[in-house]
Design a protein around this motif. Structure first.
Motif, short mmCIF file in Angstrom:
data_model
loop_
_atom_site.label_atom_id
_atom_site.label_comp_id
_atom_site.label_asym_id
_atom_site.label_seq_id
_atom_site.Cartn_x
_atom_site.Cartn_y
_atom_site.Cartn_z
N ARG A 1 0.68 0.22 10.71
CA ARG A 1 0.53 1.63 11.06
C ARG A 1 0.95 2.50 9.89
O ARG A 1 0.30 3.49 9.58
CB ARG A 1 1.40 1.97 12.28
N ASP B 1 4.43 4.46 7.82
CA ASP B 1 5.40 5.47 8.23
C ASP B 1 4.76 6.85 8.15
O ASP B 1 3.87 7.08 7.34
CB ASP B 1 6.64 5.42 7.32
N TYR C 1 0.87 -1.17 0.00
CA TYR C 1 0.00 0.00 0.00
C TYR C 1 0.90 1.22 0.00
O TYR C 1 1.77 1.34 0.87
CB TYR C 1 -0.79 -0.06 1.30
N LYS D 1 -0.34 -6.58 19.68
CA LYS D 1 -0.93 -6.57 18.32
C LYS D 1 -1.51 -7.95 17.99
O LYS D 1 -2.60 -8.05 17.44
CB LYS D 1 0.18 -6.17 17.33
N TYR E 1 9.58 -7.28 13.27
CA TYR E 1 10.93 -6.79 12.95
C TYR E 1 12.00 -7.57 13.71
O TYR E 1 12.25 -7.28 14.90
CB TYR E 1 11.00 -5.29 13.29
N ASP F 1 9.63 -3.63 21.81
CA ASP F 1 8.99 -3.89 20.51
C ASP F 1 8.19 -5.20 20.59
O ASP F 1 7.06 -5.29 20.09
CB ASP F 1 10.07 -3.97 19.42
P1 FAD Z 1 3.28 -0.86 14.81
O1 FAD Z 1 3.06 -2.30 15.04
O2 FAD Z 1 2.24 0.10 15.25
O3 FAD Z 1 4.69 -0.47 15.50
C1 FAD Z 1 5.29 0.78 15.21
C2 FAD Z 1 6.16 1.21 16.39
O4 FAD Z 1 5.34 1.58 17.50
C3 FAD Z 1 7.09 0.11 16.90
O5 FAD Z 1 8.31 0.70 17.28
C4 FAD Z 1 6.36 -0.43 18.13
O6 FAD Z 1 7.24 -1.00 19.09
C5 FAD Z 1 5.70 0.84 18.65
N1 FAD Z 1 4.48 0.63 19.44
C6 FAD Z 1 3.45 -0.19 19.13
N2 FAD Z 1 2.48 -0.10 20.07
C7 FAD Z 1 2.91 0.80 20.99
C8 FAD Z 1 2.36 1.35 22.20
N3 FAD Z 1 1.17 0.95 22.67
N4 FAD Z 1 3.10 2.27 22.90
C9 FAD Z 1 4.32 2.68 22.44
N5 FAD Z 1 4.89 2.21 21.29
C10 FAD Z 1 4.19 1.28 20.59
N6 FAD Z 1 4.44 0.54 4.90
C11 FAD Z 1 3.59 1.07 3.98
O7 FAD Z 1 3.38 2.30 3.95
N7 FAD Z 1 2.94 0.27 3.06
C12 FAD Z 1 3.10 -1.08 3.04
O8 FAD Z 1 2.51 -1.78 2.22
C13 FAD Z 1 4.01 -1.67 4.00
N8 FAD Z 1 4.20 -3.01 4.03
C14 FAD Z 1 5.02 -3.56 5.00
C15 FAD Z 1 5.15 -4.96 5.06
C16 FAD Z 1 5.97 -5.54 6.02
C17 FAD Z 1 6.11 -7.05 6.08
C18 FAD Z 1 6.70 -4.72 6.93
C19 FAD Z 1 7.62 -5.34 7.95
C20 FAD Z 1 6.57 -3.34 6.88
C21 FAD Z 1 5.73 -2.74 5.93
N9 FAD Z 1 5.53 -1.34 5.85
C22 FAD Z 1 4.67 -0.80 4.93
C23 FAD Z 1 6.29 -0.44 6.74
C24 FAD Z 1 5.52 -0.11 8.05
O9 FAD Z 1 4.37 0.63 7.74
C25 FAD Z 1 6.47 0.70 8.95
O10 FAD Z 1 7.54 -0.10 9.37
C26 FAD Z 1 5.81 1.41 10.14
O11 FAD Z 1 6.78 2.33 10.67
C27 FAD Z 1 5.40 0.48 11.27
O12 FAD Z 1 4.28 -0.21 10.97
P2 FAD Z 1 3.76 -1.40 11.95
O13 FAD Z 1 2.45 -1.82 11.46
O14 FAD Z 1 4.82 -2.41 12.14
O15 FAD Z 1 3.58 -0.52 13.28
#
Ligand code: FAD
Length: 278
Positions: free
Chosen positions: A100, A102, A42, A160, A140, A153
């Motif tokens: 989530r 970036d 996405y 999650k 990660y 993390d």
């Molecule tokens: P989260 O799971 O929300 O984690 C993000 C950060 O917040 C982590 O450091 C976590 O430790 C921290 N966190 C979580 N919950 C809490 C809380 N309650 N309190 C404090 N800190 C917290 N990006 C795109 O834009 N499009 C894509 O299609 C896409 N595909 C991806 C596919 C894969 C397999 C991967 C690994 C990444 C992808 N990404 C994509 C990148 C991703 O969007 C980024 O890495 C983003 O920064 C984090 O997303 P997440 O869903 O892992 O976040």
């Protein structure tokens, strides 16, 4: 070697309109490799969301392969999300990778700090409550770049998964030892869902630089040496990069990993060659 290791690919919607049709050629050929699922990314900030859904729909409906549409929530309201979910439903896509996302460059601190969905777990909870979508999530092995520690993390990863994630896909990694250490911690935390190991074949020296700056993945000496040796020669570099990815995958399969997820970059030749060797 484990017979139960699943195989999957990631594709992305090409940016240029004239390249868009090529993705369907890729998908038709990739389908012949019998992947267990194909996921489609996405665009950051939700740009080209319709393209993600169009591709996922084609995978699901025409190719009859489990399609996973990535969705993000960082700049989204509940209403935006609802619209997106309706579009997914209409397109026959029932599995998402809930992320989530970036922070988009144009987002101010105020907007970022008052966003409706703070973390992917919030998106997962919302989807669980309002849809029947199957939900996967990201993880990660070398920790997410914002997390102060891997331990923290992992604590959030557990939240999650508890919110409703039924499988995880890892960020790409080049050092299997990092992945094995991570998996021990994941299982020790009580996270039992399947974890698909993300493998990115590095076929040019330039690609490694871009990949590492985006993913933060560490580069083992063996891979750095390989770039130093073959980086200047296009065809040798391609072969060496494929060979490296194949060795990584074979080792992972040997260790009984749940799944291999190839970041295909929409490259048919590389993907086909790797699959032929594993
Ligand atoms: P989260 O799971 O929300 O984690 C993000 C950060 O917040 C982590 O450091 C976590 O430790 C921290 N966190 C979580 N919950 C809490 C809380 N309650 N309190 C404090 N800190 C917290 N990006 C795109 O834009 N499009 C894509 O299609 C896409 N595909 C991806 C596919 C894969 C397999 C991967 C690994 C990444 C992808 N990404 C994509 C990148 C991703 O969007 C980024 O890495 C983003 O920064 C984090 O997303 P997440 O869903 O892992 O976040």
């Amino acid at each position: 070697m484990s017979q139960n290791t699943s195989l999957s690919f990631e594709v992305f919607p090409p940016k240029k309109e004239e390249e868009f049709e090529n993705i369907f050629d890729f998908l038709r050929e990739a389908a012949k490799l019998h992947p267990d699922f194909i996921s489609c990314t996405y665009g950051a900030g939700g740009s080209r969301a319709g393209k993600t859904i169009e591709i996922a729909s084609y995978i699901q409906k025409e190719l009859k392969i489990d399609a996973i549409a990535h969705i993000t929530c960082v700049g989204f309201t509940r209403a935006d999300l609802e619209k997106n979910c309706e579009a997914l439903k209409a397109a026959g896509v029932n599995h998402v990778l809930a992320l989530r996302g970036d922070r988009p460059q144009h987002m101010t601190d105020e907007q970022f700090n008052s966003r409706e969905f703070f973390y992917a777990a919030d998106l997962v909870r919302h989807l669980k409550e309002h849809t029947t979508l199957q939900i996967s999530g990201a993880c990660y092995p070398e920790k997410h770049f914002e997390a102060p520690s891997l331990e923290e993390d992992l604590r959030h990863l557990k939240e999650k998964v508890d919110a409703g994630v039924t499988s995880l896909v890892t960020q790409m990694f080049f050092d299997n030892a990092c992945f094995y250490r991570f998996m021990e911690l994941v299982r020790a935390k009580g996270i039992t869902v399947p974890v698909h190991a993300g493998i990115m074949p590095i076929t040019t020296a330039k690609q490694l630089g871009t990949t590492v700056s985006l993913s933060g993945s560490s580069v083992p000496k063996e891979l750095a040496d390989l770039i130093a040796t073959y980086g200047e020669n296009k065809e040798d570099m391609r072969k060496a990069g494929i060979d490296y990815a194949v060795r990584q995958i074979l080792d992972l399969k040997e260790q009984g990993v749940d799944g291999i997820h190839i970041y295909s970059m929409n490259k048919l030749k590389t993907t086909t060659e790797i699959c032929g060797m594993i």
